[in-house]
Design a protein around this motif. Structure first.
Motif, mmCIF file in Angstrom:
data_model
loop_
_atom_site.group_PDB
_atom_site.id
_atom_site.type_symbol
_atom_site.label_atom_id
_atom_site.label_comp_id
_atom_site.label_asym_id
_atom_site.label_seq_id
_atom_site.Cartn_x
_atom_site.Cartn_y
_atom_site.Cartn_z
ATOM 1 N N GLY A 37 0.780 -1.226 0.000
ATOM 2 C CA GLY A 37 0.000 0.000 0.000
ATOM 3 C C GLY A 37 0.816 1.282 0.000
ATOM 4 O O GLY A 37 0.259 2.373 0.153
ATOM 5 N N LYS A 38 2.132 1.180 -0.171
ATOM 6 C CA LYS A 38 2.994 2.367 -0.142
ATOM 7 C C LYS A 38 3.831 2.419 -1.407
ATOM 8 O O LYS A 38 4.147 1.378 -1.995
ATOM 9 C CB LYS A 38 3.918 2.322 1.075
ATOM 10 C CG LYS A 38 3.159 2.338 2.371
ATOM 11 C CD LYS A 38 4.087 2.236 3.554
ATOM 12 C CE LYS A 38 3.235 2.185 4.809
ATOM 13 N NZ LYS A 38 4.009 1.918 5.985
ATOM 14 N N PRO A 39 4.235 3.619 -1.805
ATOM 15 C CA PRO A 39 5.111 3.693 -2.977
ATOM 16 C C PRO A 39 6.484 3.092 -2.647
ATOM 17 O O PRO A 39 6.927 3.132 -1.502
ATOM 18 C CB PRO A 39 5.215 5.191 -3.267
ATOM 19 C CG PRO A 39 4.816 5.877 -2.009
ATOM 20 C CD PRO A 39 3.911 4.938 -1.265
ATOM 21 N N ASP A 40 7.114 2.549 -3.662
ATOM 22 C CA ASP A 40 8.458 2.009 -3.477
ATOM 23 C C ASP A 40 9.425 3.127 -3.097
ATOM 24 O O ASP A 40 9.266 4.282 -3.502
ATOM 25 C CB ASP A 40 8.956 1.351 -4.765
ATOM 26 C CG ASP A 40 8.269 0.037 -5.057
ATOM 27 O OD1 ASP A 40 7.539 -0.473 -4.180
ATOM 28 O OD2 ASP A 40 8.459 -0.476 -6.173
ATOM 29 N N LEU A 41 10.424 2.755 -2.326
ATOM 30 C CA LEU A 41 11.476 3.673 -1.930
ATOM 31 C C LEU A 41 12.758 3.173 -2.571
ATOM 32 O O LEU A 41 13.192 2.045 -2.311
ATOM 33 C CB LEU A 41 11.606 3.709 -0.406
ATOM 34 C CG LEU A 41 12.635 4.642 0.182
ATOM 35 C CD1 LEU A 41 12.321 6.096 -0.169
ATOM 36 C CD2 LEU A 41 12.661 4.487 1.693
ATOM 37 N N LEU A 42 13.341 4.005 -3.438
ATOM 38 C CA LEU A 42 14.566 3.616 -4.124
ATOM 39 C C LEU A 42 15.748 3.964 -3.238
ATOM 40 O O LEU A 42 15.911 5.100 -2.806
ATOM 41 C CB LEU A 42 14.662 4.324 -5.470
ATOM 42 C CG LEU A 42 13.503 4.063 -6.435
ATOM 43 C CD1 LEU A 42 13.707 4.812 -7.740
ATOM 44 C CD2 LEU A 42 13.322 2.571 -6.677
ATOM 45 N N ALA A 43 16.573 2.958 -2.968
ATOM 46 C CA ALA A 43 17.671 3.128 -2.035
ATOM 47 C C ALA A 43 18.964 2.611 -2.648
ATOM 48 O O ALA A 43 18.979 1.962 -3.691
ATOM 49 C CB ALA A 43 17.357 2.387 -0.734
ATOM 50 N N SER A 44 20.048 2.929 -1.975
ATOM 51 C CA SER A 44 21.373 2.506 -2.410
ATOM 52 C C SER A 44 22.325 2.671 -1.235
ATOM 53 O O SER A 44 21.916 3.097 -0.151
ATOM 54 C CB SER A 44 21.824 3.381 -3.592
ATOM 55 O OG SER A 44 23.087 2.976 -4.085
ATOM 56 N N ALA A 45 23.585 2.379 -1.460
ATOM 57 C CA ALA A 45 24.613 2.700 -0.472
ATOM 58 C C ALA A 45 24.926 4.188 -0.586
ATOM 59 O O ALA A 45 24.595 4.839 -1.578
ATOM 60 C CB ALA A 45 25.873 1.874 -0.741
ATOM 61 N N ASP A 46 25.589 4.722 0.419
ATOM 62 C CA ASP A 46 26.068 6.097 0.355
ATOM 63 C C ASP A 46 27.133 6.185 -0.745
ATOM 64 O O ASP A 46 27.814 5.198 -1.056
ATOM 65 C CB ASP A 46 26.648 6.491 1.716
ATOM 66 C CG ASP A 46 26.836 7.989 1.866
ATOM 67 O OD1 ASP A 46 26.408 8.761 0.986
ATOM 68 O OD2 ASP A 46 27.419 8.391 2.895
ATOM 69 N N LYS A 47 27.291 7.350 -1.346
ATOM 70 C CA LYS A 47 28.216 7.515 -2.468
ATOM 71 C C LYS A 47 29.645 7.033 -2.155
ATOM 72 O O LYS A 47 30.262 6.387 -2.992
ATOM 73 C CB LYS A 47 28.232 8.967 -2.927
ATOM 74 C CG LYS A 47 29.066 9.175 -4.170
ATOM 75 C CD LYS A 47 29.032 10.591 -4.676
ATOM 76 C CE LYS A 47 29.903 10.701 -5.917
ATOM 77 N NZ LYS A 47 29.896 12.038 -6.454
#
Length: 156
Positions: A37-47
Motif C-alpha cells: 500500500g505504499k510507494p516504493d522507496l529507491l535506495a542505495s549505499a552512500d556515495k
C-alpha cells in the motif's frame, strides 16, 4: 494500545549487472524497498561506498527515522501540554565513524527542530515538551548512541 507491533516490508537488490558479486566493483548497490500500500522507496549505499547519490541510503533513513519519530512524539506531547503547534521543521545531522575494518557506527545524531506555536505564551511549555517527546520516541530508545535535541521555538 499496549502490545507488540510487527513491521513487514520487502527489500530487493536490483544491482546485479549480470556477473553478481564476482568483484567489489562488479555490482551496483541499488535496492528497492517496498511495503503493501505504499510507494516504493529507491535506495542505495552512500556515495563513498559506491552507491547512487540520487537514492536514499540506510544512514539517511536512520537519521530520518529519528527525526520523524521525535516530531510525532513531540506533537503528542504538545497536545497533552495544551500547546498548539502550527509549524515544525528539522534539519537533523548524524555522524557515523568508520572503524577501519569495513564497518563503523553512528556516534550521535543531533535534531534541530524549529517549532512555531500559536502564541508566545506557549513557548516555555513547547520547549519543555521536547523532553517527554524524546523519552517516548521508539526509535531513539532503540539506538545505542546519543540523540541530542537542540530545539528552537517561536511564535508568529
Amino acid at each position: 494500545m499496549l502490545g507488540e507491533h510487527e513491521y513487514r516490508l520487502h527489500t530487493e537488490w536490483t544491482g546485479n549487472r549480470g556477473a553478481g558479486t564476482t568483484d567489489y566493483r562488479d555490482y551496483d548497490r541499488l535496492v528497492t524497498l517496498s511495503a503493501r500500500g505504499k510507494p516504493d522507496l529507491l535506495a542505495s549505499a552512500d556515495k563513498p561506498f559506491r552507491g547512487d547519490p540520487t537514492r536514499w541510503n540506510p544512514e539517511e533513513l536512520l537519521v530520518a527515522a529519528l527525526s520523524e519519530c521525535h516530531l510525532l512524539s513531540y506533537l503528542h506531547a504538545c497536545v497533552k501540554a495544551g500547546v498548539v503547534v502550527v509549524g515544525y521543521t528539522d534539519d537533523p545531522t548524524g555522524l557515523m565513524v568508520e572503524d577501519g575494518r569495513d564497518g563503523g557506527a553512528f556516534t550521535e545524531v543531533v535534531l534541530h527542530p524549529r517549532v512555531t506555536v500559536a502564541a508566545e505564551s506557549m513557548i516555555d511549555a513547547a520547549l519543555a515538551a521536547h523532553t517527554p517527546a524524546h523519552e517516548w520516541c521508539f526509535i531513539a530508545n532503540s539506538v545505542n548512541f546519543p540523540v541530542h535535541v537542540q530545539p528552537t521555538v517561536t511564535a508568529p
